[in-house]
Design a protein around this motif. Structure first.
Motif, short mmCIF file in Angstrom:
data_model
loop_
_atom_site.label_atom_id
_atom_site.label_comp_id
_atom_site.label_asym_id
_atom_site.label_seq_id
_atom_site.Cartn_x
_atom_site.Cartn_y
_atom_site.Cartn_z
N ALA A 221 25.73 14.78 4.40
CA ALA A 221 24.46 14.29 3.85
C ALA A 221 24.68 13.01 3.05
O ALA A 221 25.76 12.77 2.50
N LEU A 222 23.63 12.23 3.01
CA LEU A 222 23.52 11.10 2.08
C LEU A 222 22.24 11.30 1.30
O LEU A 222 21.17 11.51 1.89
N ILE A 223 22.33 11.29 -0.03
CA ILE A 223 21.15 11.45 -0.87
C ILE A 223 20.92 10.16 -1.64
O ILE A 223 21.86 9.56 -2.17
N LEU A 224 19.66 9.73 -1.67
CA LEU A 224 19.33 8.45 -2.27
C LEU A 224 17.94 8.52 -2.87
O LEU A 224 16.99 8.95 -2.20
N GLU A 225 17.81 8.13 -4.14
CA GLU A 225 16.49 7.99 -4.73
C GLU A 225 15.79 6.81 -4.07
O GLU A 225 16.33 5.71 -4.03
N SER A 226 14.58 7.04 -3.58
CA SER A 226 13.86 5.95 -2.90
C SER A 226 13.65 4.78 -3.85
O SER A 226 13.82 3.62 -3.46
N ILE A 227 13.24 5.06 -5.08
CA ILE A 227 13.29 4.11 -6.18
C ILE A 227 13.97 4.84 -7.32
O ILE A 227 13.42 5.81 -7.84
N PRO A 228 15.17 4.44 -7.71
CA PRO A 228 15.85 5.15 -8.80
C PRO A 228 15.00 5.17 -10.06
O PRO A 228 14.34 4.19 -10.41
N GLY A 229 15.00 6.31 -10.75
CA GLY A 229 14.14 6.49 -11.91
C GLY A 229 14.84 6.17 -13.21
O GLY A 229 14.86 5.03 -13.67
N THR A 230 15.45 7.20 -13.84
CA THR A 230 16.11 6.95 -15.12
C THR A 230 17.29 5.99 -14.98
O THR A 230 17.75 5.44 -15.97
N ALA A 231 17.76 5.78 -13.76
CA ALA A 231 18.86 4.82 -13.54
C ALA A 231 18.39 3.38 -13.59
O ALA A 231 19.22 2.47 -13.55
N GLY A 232 17.07 3.13 -13.65
CA GLY A 232 16.66 1.76 -13.88
C GLY A 232 15.47 1.24 -13.12
O GLY A 232 15.11 0.07 -13.26
N ILE A 233 14.81 2.06 -12.29
CA ILE A 233 13.66 1.62 -11.51
C ILE A 233 13.97 0.27 -10.83
O ILE A 233 13.19 -0.66 -10.85
N TYR A 234 15.17 0.19 -10.27
CA TYR A 234 15.49 -1.04 -9.52
C TYR A 234 15.05 -0.83 -8.07
O TYR A 234 15.36 0.15 -7.42
N MET A 235 14.26 -1.78 -7.60
CA MET A 235 13.63 -1.67 -6.29
C MET A 235 14.62 -2.02 -5.18
O MET A 235 15.29 -3.06 -5.26
N PRO A 236 14.73 -1.20 -4.15
CA PRO A 236 15.62 -1.57 -3.04
C PRO A 236 15.13 -2.84 -2.37
O PRO A 236 13.93 -2.99 -2.12
N PRO A 237 16.03 -3.76 -2.08
CA PRO A 237 15.60 -5.00 -1.42
C PRO A 237 15.11 -4.74 0.00
O PRO A 237 15.43 -3.71 0.61
N ALA A 238 14.35 -5.68 0.53
CA ALA A 238 13.78 -5.54 1.87
C ALA A 238 14.86 -5.22 2.89
O ALA A 238 15.91 -5.86 2.92
N GLY A 239 14.60 -4.22 3.70
CA GLY A 239 15.51 -3.85 4.77
C GLY A 239 16.58 -2.86 4.40
O GLY A 239 17.26 -2.32 5.28
N TYR A 240 16.76 -2.59 3.10
CA TYR A 240 17.87 -1.73 2.69
C TYR A 240 17.65 -0.28 3.13
O TYR A 240 18.52 0.33 3.76
N LEU A 241 16.51 0.30 2.78
CA LEU A 241 16.30 1.70 3.14
C LEU A 241 16.26 1.89 4.65
O LEU A 241 16.76 2.90 5.17
#
Length: 456
Positions: A221-241
């Motif tokens: 498995a790979l687990i990933l916050e779609s938008i990380p929360g307490t880690a900083g609300i840093y938005m994934p750049p276009a194309g990353y997800l």
């Protein structure tokens, strides 16, 4: 702060709060705290986007508590649903069908992307993560789990080891099969990127290298916050997800989207993966599913993984899985969100009020290194120096300067959310415009304090 003392709180309630505080200090063991010096805030009352502290002060809650009271406090439709359910079936074992759980599952499945049509209910986000990983391991027959640094997935054993921030350190003995990789984080790029396109390309190359070097045949498995929360609300750049999704398909890895904090309208979509048109294999949720009124979480499961357990028993469960009070609250919450157009409102608040105002903060306050977010899910990254991006508090900790900033926010009449060197702007999806504007005015007073610590 005398202007914030209101007639809403009586002297008797304040005295009761003092007794509650003393009993708390005598008997309650708090999470994530050294117990001796901890001085918790007493809350006497909550309503809509407000809380009243132990002194009777009315504070605007821009934290949504732990970013979970998505529809605000004491929503009458949800309170009524809990009361009605308690009078009908207060609790029932999870093996029995009950209408609250069935309807909650239907409503959630209707809103999850793709074929995530089956719902396994848990008590919260951490055990949702635990069960999602267990399902992935059993489905694939592979044990390792990939998870990003600068992430948070919960406080239970496997979830905290999957976590990629310092909260895992005390419990991480490298025995739970978790391998961490660097995330795409443009503001503090681990790859020396100078653009979003570079960050996406380099982060995906790093992730594929990690998969190859760890051995795809060992990774379940790979687990990933779609938008990380307490880690900083840093938005994934276009194309990353989309690239992550492609890699997991290429190498036969189950993709788990952690939407515990980012889901249920928080970013202006029902689920944050929808911003990038990505459908995971499993999706974890909690928090906003019923605004935290009764503990509830869960895993949304796609058809392929469901088929693994059609004839094969799933070895897991919880006494309170699909608890009728929690599920009744979820049903009422989802209906209230629909009836009151809260998801669209969250997007509007981000586009028209929060985003533009935070952009002004970034232009006017030298302590603001970056602002980022969507919907009602935003972060203000505070720095001592914009050129070097030196944070106002070190990664994994706080600082006297940051403590002073948070104290200023509270003194201005806010209940803020802060983590490391960041202030998060995460109000309810239905906060009134005028209350939100007032909250941002008050928050700016804390930024004036932060500016004092800028060194260059």
């Amino acid at each position: 702060m005398t202007e914030q003392l209101t007639a809403d709180i009586s002297a008797e309630e304040i005295e009761a709060g003092k007794r509650a505080y003393q009993l708390d200090r005598d008997h309650v063991f708090h999470s994530w705290q050294a117990q001796g010096p901890f001085n918790p805030m007493t809350i006497l009352k909550t309503q809509d986007s407000y809380v009243w502290d132990g002194e009777g002060r009315k504070l605007i809650d821009i934290s949504s508590q732990l970013v979970n009271t998505n529809i605000g406090h004491q929503h009458p439709k949800v309170i009524a649903a809990i009361q009605e359910q308690a009078a009908k079936i207060a609790t029932i074992a999870p093996q029995h069908v009950n209408d609250a759980r069935s309807e909650a599952a239907r409503l959630i499945a209707e809103r999850t992307p793709g074929d995530l049509n089956r719902i396994f209910f848990t008590n919260g986000g951490a055990d949702a993560v635990e069960h999602a990983i267990r399902m992935a391991r059993l489905h694939t027959g592979k044990h390792k789990v990939l998870s990003a640094y600068r992430s948070y997935h919960g406080g239970t054993q496997l979830a905290i080891n999957a976590t990629g921030d310092p909260r895992r350190f005390a419990s991480d003995h490298a025995t739970d099969g978790v391998v961490h990789f660097f995330p795409a984080y443009p503001y503090r790029s681990y790859f020396g990127s100078t653009s979003e396109a570079e960050e996406t390309e380099r982060a995906l190359k790093h992730l594929e290298d990690t998969i190859v070097l760890e051995g795809a045949s060992t990774i379940g498995a790979l687990i990933l916050e779609s938008i990380p929360g307490t880690a900083g609300i840093y938005m994934p750049p276009a194309g990353y997800l989309a690239g992550v999704r492609e890699l997991t398909r290429k190498y036969g890895i189950v993709y788990i989207a952690d939407e515990v904090m980012a889901g249920f309208g928080r970013s202006g979509q029902w689920f944050s993966v929808n911003h990038w048109g990505v459908t995971p294999d499993l999706l974890t949720f909690a928090k906003g599913v019923n605004s935290g009124y009764v503990p509830l979480g869960g895993v949304a499961i796609n058809n392929e993984i469901f088929e693994t357990f059609r004839e094969r028993p799933y070895p897991g469960g919880l006494t309170y899985s699909g608890h009728p009070l929690a599920c009744a609250a979820a049903v009422a919450t989802i209906h209230a969100m629909e009836d009151e157009s809260m998801v669209a409102n969250a997007k509007r608040l981000g586009d028209e009020i929060i985003g533009p105002r935070l952009a002004q903060f970034a232009a006017q306050h030298p302590s603001v290194g970056e602002v980022r977010g969507a919907g009602v899910f935003w972060a203000i990254e505070l720095v001592k120096n914009r050129e070097t991006r030196e944070p106002l508090a070190a990664y994994g900790g706080s600082s006297p300067e940051m403590n002073e900033v948070v104290a200023a926010a509270k003194a201005a009449g806010l209940l803020p959310f802060a983590n490391f060197n960041r202030l998060h702007v995460v109000p309810a999806l239905n906060i009134p415009d005028d209350v939100l504007v007032e909250a941002l005015d008050r928050l700016e007073q804390a930024l004036v304090v932060a500016d004092k610590f800028v060194t260059g």
